[in-house]
Enzyme design. Structure first.
Site, PDB file in Angstrom:
ATOM      1  N   LYS A   1       0.732  -1.281  -0.128  1.00 52.67           N
ATOM      2  CA  LYS A   1      -0.071  -0.033   0.102  1.00 52.67           C
ATOM      3  C   LYS A   1       0.832   1.244  -0.163  1.00 52.67           C
ATOM      4  O   LYS A   1       0.665   1.991  -0.717  1.00 52.67           O
ATOM      5  CB  LYS A   1      -0.921  -0.112   1.016  1.00 52.67           C
ATOM      6  CG  LYS A   1      -2.096  -0.815   1.196  1.00 52.67           C
ATOM      7  CD  LYS A   1      -2.970  -0.829   2.385  1.00 52.67           C
ATOM      8  CE  LYS A   1      -4.141  -1.748   2.322  1.00 52.67           C
ATOM      9  NZ  LYS A   1      -5.059  -1.376   3.422  1.00 52.67           N
TER      10      LYS A   1
ATOM     11  N   ASP B   1      -8.554   2.714   3.887  1.00 51.47           N
ATOM     12  CA  ASP B   1      -9.450   1.554   4.367  1.00 51.47           C
ATOM     13  C   ASP B   1     -10.176   1.032   3.250  1.00 51.47           C
ATOM     14  O   ASP B   1     -10.912   1.842   2.502  1.00 51.47           O
ATOM     15  CB  ASP B   1     -10.686   1.885   5.448  1.00 51.47           C
ATOM     16  CG  ASP B   1     -10.768   0.543   6.151  1.00 51.47           C
ATOM     17  OD1 ASP B   1     -10.197   0.016   6.627  1.00 51.47           O
ATOM     18  OD2 ASP B   1     -12.253   0.379   6.031  1.00 51.47           O
TER      19      ASP B   1
ATOM     20  N   TYR C   1      -6.793  -9.866  -1.990  1.00 50.81           N
ATOM     21  CA  TYR C   1      -7.933 -10.564  -2.886  1.00 50.81           C
ATOM     22  C   TYR C   1      -7.561 -10.526  -4.218  1.00 50.81           C
ATOM     23  O   TYR C   1      -8.041 -10.880  -5.164  1.00 50.81           O
ATOM     24  CB  TYR C   1      -9.112 -10.457  -2.727  1.00 50.81           C
ATOM     25  CG  TYR C   1      -9.897 -10.554  -1.164  1.00 50.81           C
ATOM     26  CD1 TYR C   1     -10.276 -11.772  -0.820  1.00 50.81           C
ATOM     27  CD2 TYR C   1      -9.678  -9.548  -0.259  1.00 50.81           C
ATOM     28  CE1 TYR C   1     -10.605 -12.109   0.485  1.00 50.81           C
ATOM     29  CE2 TYR C   1     -10.421  -9.713   0.976  1.00 50.81           C
ATOM     30  CZ  TYR C   1     -10.800 -10.928   1.644  1.00 50.81           C
ATOM     31  OH  TYR C   1     -10.983 -11.325   2.592  1.00 50.81           O
TER      32      TYR C   1
ATOM     33  N   LYS D   1      -2.697  -1.886 -12.944  1.00 55.68           N
ATOM     34  CA  LYS D   1      -3.494  -1.709 -11.622  1.00 55.68           C
ATOM     35  C   LYS D   1      -3.747  -0.382 -11.080  1.00 55.68           C
ATOM     36  O   LYS D   1      -5.041  -0.235 -10.885  1.00 55.68           O
ATOM     37  CB  LYS D   1      -2.766  -2.666 -10.506  1.00 55.68           C
ATOM     38  CG  LYS D   1      -3.776  -2.653  -9.368  1.00 55.68           C
ATOM     39  CD  LYS D   1      -3.214  -3.626  -8.227  1.00 55.68           C
ATOM     40  CE  LYS D   1      -3.949  -3.369  -7.135  1.00 55.68           C
ATOM     41  NZ  LYS D   1      -3.294  -3.964  -5.772  1.00 55.68           N
TER      42      LYS D   1
ATOM     43  N   ARG E   1      -8.344   1.856  -5.417  1.00 57.49           N
ATOM     44  CA  ARG E   1      -7.251   2.579  -4.702  1.00 57.49           C
ATOM     45  C   ARG E   1      -6.446   3.491  -5.541  1.00 57.49           C
ATOM     46  O   ARG E   1      -6.353   4.712  -5.391  1.00 57.49           O
ATOM     47  CB  ARG E   1      -5.898   1.679  -3.864  1.00 57.49           C
ATOM     48  CG  ARG E   1      -5.342   2.609  -3.089  1.00 57.49           C
ATOM     49  CD  ARG E   1      -4.463   1.785  -2.237  1.00 57.49           C
ATOM     50  NE  ARG E   1      -4.930   0.967  -1.528  1.00 57.49           N
ATOM     51  CZ  ARG E   1      -5.017  -0.311  -1.570  1.00 57.49           C
ATOM     52  NH1 ARG E   1      -4.607  -1.212  -2.594  1.00 57.49           N
ATOM     53  NH2 ARG E   1      -5.609  -1.210  -0.648  1.00 57.49           N
TER      54      ARG E   1
END
Length: 220
Positions: A15, A72, A155, A176, A182
């Protein structure tokens, strides 16, 4: 120009790496919780992604005394009435691995033909005194019957994105970032980051006045 230190409120290096990529070129020094000693864990008991993102950002900002950005995010599966949702990271238990969470999801969807799902993300950027900015986005996809790909985390190996005919785990970081929940939220943050920096400077200057440190040490 002096850089603002911005804490990414996570120990997940995947992240923090994504966020660092997005904010390259701006006058910010990105750190995450791995750069600090042990701090108390945030209790993520919010009922929504937004509540949990704000709790993490606000708590981290107050503990470390620096602006904090928290994410989150989670997976909502239609056939499971939105589960695992806010429990995505601990779906198979408090200390579950990605593999355990994926296995539990596959078990829950065993025999089901309806496998639509969406990834949701909320970003919260908070300062130590409490105020925060919020950004949110989502990405629609399908849960496969077996994992594919070795990139990403969580996932990603099960989440198939039809327009690119790949799972998130089969995509490069760049691919991605263009389509993920995100990535979309971070793009929104990046597009407004000049305004965000002004907001941060203003808030940090206000905090210094409150602490009696004077007006002449505003962060630039």
């Amino acid at each position: 120009m002096q850089k603002i230190t911005l804490i990414v409120a996570t120990r997940n290096k995947g992240k923090s790496k994504e966020i660092q990529e997005y904010l390259q070129g701006f006058p910010v020094e990105i750190k995450d919780l791995n750069d600090f000693g042990p701090i108390p864990e945030v209790i993520e008991d919010g009922e929504t992604f937004e509540e949990n993102a704000y709790k993490k950002a606000s708590f981290t900002a107050k503990v470390l005394g620096l602006p904090a950005l928290a994410d989150d995010s989670g997976l909502e599966v239609e056939a499971l009435h939105g589960a695992p949702g806010v429990y995505s990271a601990r779906y198979a238990g408090p200390n579950a691995t990605d593999e355990q969470n994926n296995s539990k999801l596959l078990e829950a969807l065993s025999g089901k033909s309806e496998r639509k799902a969406r990834f949701c993300c909320v970003l919260s950027l908070a300062v130590p005194t409490g105020p925060a900015l919020t950004y949110e986005a989502s990405c629609e996809g399908v849960i496969l019957e077996a994992p594919r790909g070795t990139n990403g985390f969580g996932y990603d190996p099960l989440f198939y994105y039809p327009p690119m005919k790949k799972t998130f785990a089969e995509m490069t970081l760049e691919e991605k970032a263009q389509v993920s929940h995100r990535g979309k939220a971070l793009k929104e943050l990046k597009d407004e980051f000049d305004k965000v920096l002004k907001w941060l400077n203003m808030r940090l200057a206000e905090e210094k006045k409150i602490l009696g440190l004077g007006e002449d040490i505003c962060v630039h």
